[in-house]
Design an enzyme around this catalytic site. Sequence first.
Site, PDB file in Angstrom:
ATOM      1  N   MET A  35      61.974  51.447  82.702  1.00 16.39           N
ATOM      2  CA  MET A  35      60.754  51.998  83.300  1.00 16.39           C
ATOM      3  C   MET A  35      60.794  53.537  83.261  1.00 16.39           C
ATOM      4  O   MET A  35      60.051  54.206  83.981  1.00 16.39           O
ATOM      5  CB  MET A  35      60.587  51.506  84.734  1.00 16.39           C
ATOM      6  CG  MET A  35      60.394  49.984  84.807  1.00 16.39           C
ATOM      7  SD  MET A  35      59.423  49.451  86.192  1.00 16.39           S
ATOM      8  CE  MET A  35      60.430  49.978  87.553  1.00 16.39           C
ATOM      9  N   ALA A  37      62.254  57.517  83.591  1.00 14.46           N
ATOM     10  CA  ALA A  37      63.058  58.332  84.521  1.00 14.46           C
ATOM     11  C   ALA A  37      64.541  58.075  84.200  1.00 14.46           C
ATOM     12  O   ALA A  37      65.354  57.746  85.072  1.00 14.46           O
ATOM     13  CB  ALA A  37      62.730  58.015  85.974  1.00 14.46           C
ATOM     14  N   HIS A  39      68.384  57.903  83.341  1.00 12.59           N
ATOM     15  CA  HIS A  39      69.599  58.533  83.851  1.00 12.59           C
ATOM     16  C   HIS A  39      70.778  57.974  83.062  1.00 12.59           C
ATOM     17  O   HIS A  39      70.582  57.196  82.101  1.00 12.59           O
ATOM     18  CB  HIS A  39      69.749  58.299  85.359  1.00 12.59           C
ATOM     19  CG  HIS A  39      69.580  56.867  85.762  1.00 12.59           C
ATOM     20  ND1 HIS A  39      70.460  55.880  85.390  1.00 12.59           N
ATOM     21  CD2 HIS A  39      68.606  56.240  86.481  1.00 12.59           C
ATOM     22  CE1 HIS A  39      70.071  54.722  85.871  1.00 12.59           C
ATOM     23  NE2 HIS A  39      68.936  54.897  86.539  1.00 12.59           N
ATOM     24  N   HIS A  42      70.810  54.180  82.207  1.00 11.71           N
ATOM     25  CA  HIS A  42      70.007  53.805  81.037  1.00 11.71           C
ATOM     26  C   HIS A  42      70.695  54.284  79.753  1.00 11.71           C
ATOM     27  O   HIS A  42      70.754  53.560  78.761  1.00 11.71           O
ATOM     28  CB  HIS A  42      68.631  54.458  81.103  1.00 11.71           C
ATOM     29  CG  HIS A  42      67.802  54.103  82.297  1.00 11.71           C
ATOM     30  ND1 HIS A  42      67.567  54.988  83.318  1.00 11.71           N
ATOM     31  CD2 HIS A  42      67.147  52.974  82.638  1.00 11.71           C
ATOM     32  CE1 HIS A  42      66.788  54.430  84.225  1.00 11.71           C
ATOM     33  NE2 HIS A  42      66.517  53.191  83.846  1.00 11.71           N
ATOM     34  N   GLN A  66      55.327  44.164  88.593  1.00 10.56           N
ATOM     35  CA  GLN A  66      56.546  43.899  89.373  1.00 10.56           C
ATOM     36  C   GLN A  66      56.579  44.684  90.679  1.00 10.56           C
ATOM     37  O   GLN A  66      57.545  44.604  91.422  1.00 10.56           O
ATOM     38  CB  GLN A  66      57.804  44.148  88.539  1.00 10.56           C
ATOM     39  CG  GLN A  66      58.067  45.597  88.190  1.00 10.56           C
ATOM     40  CD  GLN A  66      59.188  45.724  87.168  1.00 10.56           C
ATOM     41  OE1 GLN A  66      59.041  45.364  86.008  1.00 10.56           O
ATOM     42  NE2 GLN A  66      60.338  46.226  87.580  1.00 10.56           N
ATOM     43  N   LYS A 154      73.722  46.346  87.590  1.00 10.18           N
ATOM     44  CA  LYS A 154      73.241  46.807  88.892  1.00 10.18           C
ATOM     45  C   LYS A 154      72.139  45.884  89.417  1.00 10.18           C
ATOM     46  O   LYS A 154      72.077  45.595  90.604  1.00 10.18           O
ATOM     47  CB  LYS A 154      72.700  48.233  88.796  1.00 10.18           C
ATOM     48  CG  LYS A 154      72.322  48.788  90.158  1.00 10.18           C
ATOM     49  CD  LYS A 154      71.728  50.159  90.069  1.00 10.18           C
ATOM     50  CE  LYS A 154      70.277  50.143  89.715  1.00 10.18           C
ATOM     51  NZ  LYS A 154      69.334  49.913  90.771  1.00 10.18           N
ATOM     52  N   ASP A 155      71.281  45.413  88.501  1.00  7.91           N
ATOM     53  CA  ASP A 155      70.196  44.508  88.899  1.00  7.91           C
ATOM     54  C   ASP A 155      70.633  43.082  88.571  1.00  7.91           C
ATOM     55  O   ASP A 155      70.113  42.441  87.656  1.00  7.91           O
ATOM     56  CB  ASP A 155      68.914  44.908  88.182  1.00  7.91           C
ATOM     57  CG  ASP A 155      68.505  46.325  88.539  1.00  7.91           C
ATOM     58  OD1 ASP A 155      68.079  46.540  89.675  1.00  7.91           O
ATOM     59  OD2 ASP A 155      68.667  47.232  87.698  1.00  7.91           O
ATOM     60  N   GLN A 158      68.139  40.186  88.607  1.00  2.00           N
ATOM     61  CA  GLN A 158      67.238  40.334  87.458  1.00  2.00           C
ATOM     62  C   GLN A 158      67.919  39.802  86.202  1.00  2.00           C
ATOM     63  O   GLN A 158      67.299  39.116  85.393  1.00  2.00           O
ATOM     64  CB  GLN A 158      66.878  41.810  87.302  1.00  2.00           C
ATOM     65  CG  GLN A 158      66.144  42.153  86.029  1.00  2.00           C
ATOM     66  CD  GLN A 158      65.631  43.579  86.045  1.00  2.00           C
ATOM     67  OE1 GLN A 158      64.693  43.893  86.765  1.00  2.00           O
ATOM     68  NE2 GLN A 158      66.232  44.451  85.262  1.00  2.00           N
ATOM     69  N   MET A 189      73.779  54.640  90.031  1.00  3.89           N
ATOM     70  CA  MET A 189      72.643  55.463  89.589  1.00  3.89           C
ATOM     71  C   MET A 189      71.370  54.631  89.607  1.00  3.89           C
ATOM     72  O   MET A 189      71.382  53.447  89.281  1.00  3.89           O
ATOM     73  CB  MET A 189      72.900  55.986  88.184  1.00  3.89           C
ATOM     74  CG  MET A 189      73.966  57.038  88.175  1.00  3.89           C
ATOM     75  SD  MET A 189      73.970  57.914  86.628  1.00  3.89           S
ATOM     76  CE  MET A 189      75.364  58.976  86.915  1.00  3.89           C
TER      77      MET A 189
HETATM   78  P1  AMP Z   1      64.770  50.293  85.231  1.00  2.26           P
HETATM   79  O1  AMP Z   1      64.292  51.490  84.463  1.00  2.26           O
HETATM   80  O2  AMP Z   1      65.146  50.582  86.634  1.00  2.26           O
HETATM   81  O3  AMP Z   1      63.824  49.117  85.079  1.00  2.26           O
HETATM   82  O4  AMP Z   1      66.124  49.838  84.534  1.00  2.26           O
HETATM   83  C1  AMP Z   1      66.170  49.565  83.146  1.00  2.26           C
HETATM   84  C2  AMP Z   1      67.515  48.958  82.840  1.00  2.26           C
HETATM   85  O5  AMP Z   1      68.552  49.882  83.188  1.00  2.26           O
HETATM   86  C3  AMP Z   1      67.793  47.680  83.647  1.00  2.26           C
HETATM   87  O6  AMP Z   1      68.439  46.746  82.804  1.00  2.26           O
HETATM   88  C4  AMP Z   1      68.703  48.175  84.733  1.00  2.26           C
HETATM   89  O7  AMP Z   1      69.557  47.177  85.252  1.00  2.26           O
HETATM   90  C5  AMP Z   1      69.499  49.229  83.986  1.00  2.26           C
HETATM   91  N1  AMP Z   1      70.123  50.159  84.930  1.00  2.26           N
HETATM   92  C6  AMP Z   1      69.531  50.810  85.959  1.00  2.26           C
HETATM   93  N2  AMP Z   1      70.435  51.526  86.653  1.00  2.26           N
HETATM   94  C7  AMP Z   1      71.640  51.313  86.056  1.00  2.26           C
HETATM   95  C8  AMP Z   1      72.970  51.771  86.307  1.00  2.26           C
HETATM   96  N3  AMP Z   1      73.257  52.579  87.315  1.00  2.26           N
HETATM   97  N4  AMP Z   1      73.962  51.345  85.491  1.00  2.26           N
HETATM   98  C9  AMP Z   1      73.689  50.509  84.448  1.00  2.26           C
HETATM   99  N5  AMP Z   1      72.443  50.050  84.157  1.00  2.26           N
HETATM  100  C10 AMP Z   1      71.439  50.441  84.950  1.00  2.26           C
END
Ligand code: AMP
Length: 285
Positions: A35, A37, A39, A42, A66, A154-155, A158, A189
């Site tokens: 999504m 942003a 870090h 990602h 979501q 982390k998720d 999911q 993160m």
């Molecule tokens: P999001 O942008 O939050 O939807 O996350 C996109 C992907 O990055 C998802 O598969 C998350 O689980 C993964 N993700 C988010 N934070 C972390 C993290 N700290 N370490 C590893 N993967 C992450």
Amino acid sequence: MRSFRPNKIASKMIVAYHRSELPRLNGSIGFVPTMGALHEGHASLIRTSVSRGHQTVVSIYVNPTQFAPNEDFTKYPRTLEADLQTARECGAHVVYVPSSEEIYPRPDISVSLSGSLSERWEASVRPTHFSGVATVVLKLLNIVRADEAFFGQKDLQQCQVIETMIDLLFLNTKMVVCPTVREADGLAMSSRNRYLTDTQREIAPRLHEALVGCELNIKSDMHVERALEIASAKLIEVGFNIDYFSMVELPSMEPRLSVTNLNSKLALITAAALGNTRLLDNVVW
Ligand code: AMP
């Protein structure tokens, strides 16, 4: 609304704003849905895909379905320019930035979930969340047609939902779960960490500390319920509002209060808020 819209940036990385602009890729394809942003969490997924020799596609799409109406969809951080730079530095070949007009032309079809995975833990607090996640991931997997798709541990729930969907809907993409990337003080993160005030940011690493302490206590034969109680009490004391702090068996995510007679992996999972910011974390062993 989109003011920054380059198609070419410094390297050969391609930016596609519609699936018709996605290039034909030779060789194996790796996919990292996000999504934005972006870090280091990602970034680690993108690097893992690239290091496995894949032509790597990163999607950046803040998926409205979501988010519940009371959640942070409109104020979710949107940092496209910096994200493209991060993706490029990590070696991504394509970044796909679809619009909601493309992803949801009509509200006719969505993935519905049943069973405990879709009712427990995150789902009990955010009842429509995983249906939205599964729907957008299914659409993206069908568009990108990757060999492997990369998700973060982390998720954890999911991951279990998507793994189940890939399995039961006979999708042709293999899921790869990557370790959680943490700040130096242990905080997992997250794009939402930027919502934390300075004081909350100081308290936030206690969540991971509580998980690790609880895991150690359980491994030292403390009764699971007692270990969970101690960890929860510590978090409440420093100001967390806990949605859940539990031990589960994987992959079912059924709650467990004992470590005997188990052949499967165990995890401690938690979601807890500091003010309005919910933090998620887990440890698996
Ligand atoms: P999001 O942008 O939050 O939807 O996350 C996109 C992907 O990055 C998802 O598969 C998350 O689980 C993964 N993700 C988010 N934070 C972390 C993290 N700290 N370490 C590893 N993967 C992450």
